[in-house]
Design an enzyme around this catalytic site. Structure first.
Site, PDB file in Angstrom:
ATOM      1  N   GLU A 180       0.926  -1.179   0.026  1.00  0.00           N
ATOM      2  CA  GLU A 180       0.041  -0.321   0.073  1.00  0.00           C
ATOM      3  C   GLU A 180       0.788   1.340  -0.010  1.00  0.00           C
ATOM      4  O   GLU A 180       0.768   1.985   0.945  1.00  0.00           O
ATOM      5  CB  GLU A 180      -0.849   0.170   1.156  1.00  0.00           C
ATOM      6  N   GLU A 373      -5.325  -8.501  -0.587  1.00  0.00           N
ATOM      7  CA  GLU A 373      -6.067  -8.263   0.478  1.00  0.00           C
ATOM      8  C   GLU A 373      -7.562  -7.790   0.232  1.00  0.00           C
ATOM      9  O   GLU A 373      -7.997  -6.941  -0.486  1.00  0.00           O
ATOM     10  CB  GLU A 373      -5.584  -7.076   1.397  1.00  0.00           C
TER      11      GLU A 373
END
Ligand code: BGP
Length: 478
Positions: A180, A373
């Site tokens: 991320e 995810e």
């Protein structure tokens, strides 16, 4: 009828070292930024770089214990294999390999730990998907060099990469350079070890630290390919498209701007150059980007092989200042979408948003996509029925089912090239945003509470059996 998922689709789950492993002092491991972030009331301020972690006393640090994966990984991987995992995504703790970040030689004991983890996966034909950096930065690098604001981090990170690519050549094929990467703008201390001095220009520091990570990522791609041409390297985005609150053109423009804040990093990693809107924005904000010029060629050459991302929810953008005032604090807070339901932690549930995000990313980059995810954080209750422990997490099955259906549509109806799916926290682990244990994502329950107390015993939830069937039918039986 044949499954809509490709035959070699990579089904599995994901964890991160700091939330899973614990064992924070084992095998000569050093301290990282994530070991300095307490749970409870100071967590948010420390994670966002506003509160000096050294100023705190008597706090509880959940990463020190995690769910004790350090001592349970063999048992856990065996359970993943029982579910039929084709892939297991986990991250490397930088400080297990280079305890101070700038050590000349890697810590052999730390490497031996990951040797075992990788070999355990391979024993069950589980493909390891390794996140090289899931937010952690050695504390020594933060104290000595100021973390990623200093370009010296590029070489130190590449030292780690070289050790990993060489040691695991032929064993690990899939790598993610930074988890991320866009989180650096939202949670700068948690995502990149950035703590800001009172006179610092927060934006300038954040963008130049992000630039250093982008250069490091591009160099890592080149190095991975040089060491083994079979390596596949991806970038990783905290994704979730935004919707305009209304069809008012001003709202639409706000939505574009909101998405660009996140996409700018992936634009660089996938296309090899800064998009014009990002350069203009930085100029407008008087951010000195002259140093970026010298790295142009590296960024251009080191583009990624695939785009991986996390998806939990969509967002809503509005140009109305009154509505914007209603936003409640969260990492990616946005105006509430009245058409969607929310999780117990206020994250809005939007499976169609996943199909929209998949389409958006595929249109934009035309590279293979990997959802690394996705999942529902919820409180689970353990019940004793006829002497058996039952954890009936129907709500999690519903969430995952609807998201997998959306993936199916994206593949079948839109032709998106999706290569895999690793649900987040396939085994319960510490929550990144809150530091709690009670926010659980797993198919496997871990008996430990918010204070790190419990037996650490593992129990299969109802979703365990459900996901096993999903995988064995290659997504046909949901
Ligand atoms: C992502 C992180 C993960 C993970 C997940 C869920 O941002 O990459 O580390 O924790 O979010 O978030 P949370 O744990 O806050 O529910």
């Amino acid at each position: 009828m044949k499954s809509k998922f490709p035959d070699n689709f990579l089904w599995g789950g994901a964890t991160a070292a700091n939330q899973y492993e614990g064992g924070f002092e084992a095998c000569g491991r050093g301290l990282s930024n994530l070991d300095m972030i307490p749970s409870k009331e100071h967590r948010f301020e420390v994670a966002s770089g506003k509160l000096d972690p050294y100023s705190l006393k008597n706090e509880y640090y959940p990463s020190h214990i995690g769910v004790d994966g350090y001592h349970h990984f063999k048992e856990d991987i065996k359970l993943f294999a029982e579910m039929g995992f084709k892939v297991y995504r986990f991250s490397i703790n930088w400080t297990r390999i280079y305890p101070n970040g700038d050590d000349e030689q890697p810590n052999e004991e730390g490497l031996r730990f990951y040797d075992q983890m990788i070999d355990e996966c391979l024993r069950y034909d589980i493909e390891p998907l390794v996140t090289i950096n899931h937010f952690d930065v050695p504390v020594n690098i933060i104290d000595k060099y100021g973390s990623w604001r200093n370009p010296v981090c590029i070489d130190l990170y590449l030292r780690l990469c070289k050790t990993l690519f060489t040691r695991y050549k032929g064993k690990v094929k899939y790598w993610i350079t930074f988890n991320e990467i866009n989180m650096i703008l939202h949670m700068p201390y948690m995502a990149a070890g950035l703590f800001f001095g009172p006179k610092e220009n927060v934006k300038e520091v954040s963008y130049s630290a992000a630039h250093n990570e982008l250069v490091a990522s591009a160099k890592a791609v080149l190095l991975a390919h040089e060491i083994d041409e079979n390596n596949k390297v991806g970038c990783m985005l905290a994704a979730g498209n935004s919707y305009p609150y209304t069809c008012k053109p001003e709202d639409v423009m706000e939505s574009i701007k909101m998405d660009r804040e996140n996409y700018m990093f992936i634009d660089v990693q996938a296309r090899g150059y800064y998009p014009s809107y990002a350069l203009k924005k930085m100029q407008r904000e008087h951010i000195d980007i002259s140093a970026f010029e010298k790295d142009k060629d590296i960024l251009n050459q080191g583009t990624v092989d695939f785009i991986s991302f996390s998806y939990y929810n969509s967002m809503v953008a509005t140009a109305d200042p009154k509505l914007n005032e209603t936003i409640k604090g969260n990492i990616f807070a946005s105006v509430e979408n009245p058409y969607l339901e929310s999780s117990e932690w206020g994250w809005q549930i939007d499976p169609l948003g996943l199909r929209i995000t998949l389409n958006y990313l595929y249109d934009r980059y035309q590279k293979p996509l990997f959802i690394v995810e996705n999942g529902l954080g919820a409180v689970d209750n353990k019940e004793m029925i006829n002497g058996d422990i039952i954890i009936d997490d129907k709500y999690r099955i519903d969430y995952l089912k609807s998201h997998i259906s959306a993936m199916k549509d994206a593949i079948e109806l839109d032709g998106v090239d999706l290569i895999g799916y690793t649900t987040w926290g396939c085994i319960d682990l510490v929550s990144a945003s809150t530091g709690e244990m009670k926010k659980r994502y797993g198919f496997i329950y871990v008996d430990v509470d918010d204070e790190g107390k419990g037996t650490f015993n593992r129990y299969k939830k109802e979703s365990f059996y459900w996901y096993k069937e999903v995988i064995s039918s290659n997504g046909k039986n949901l």
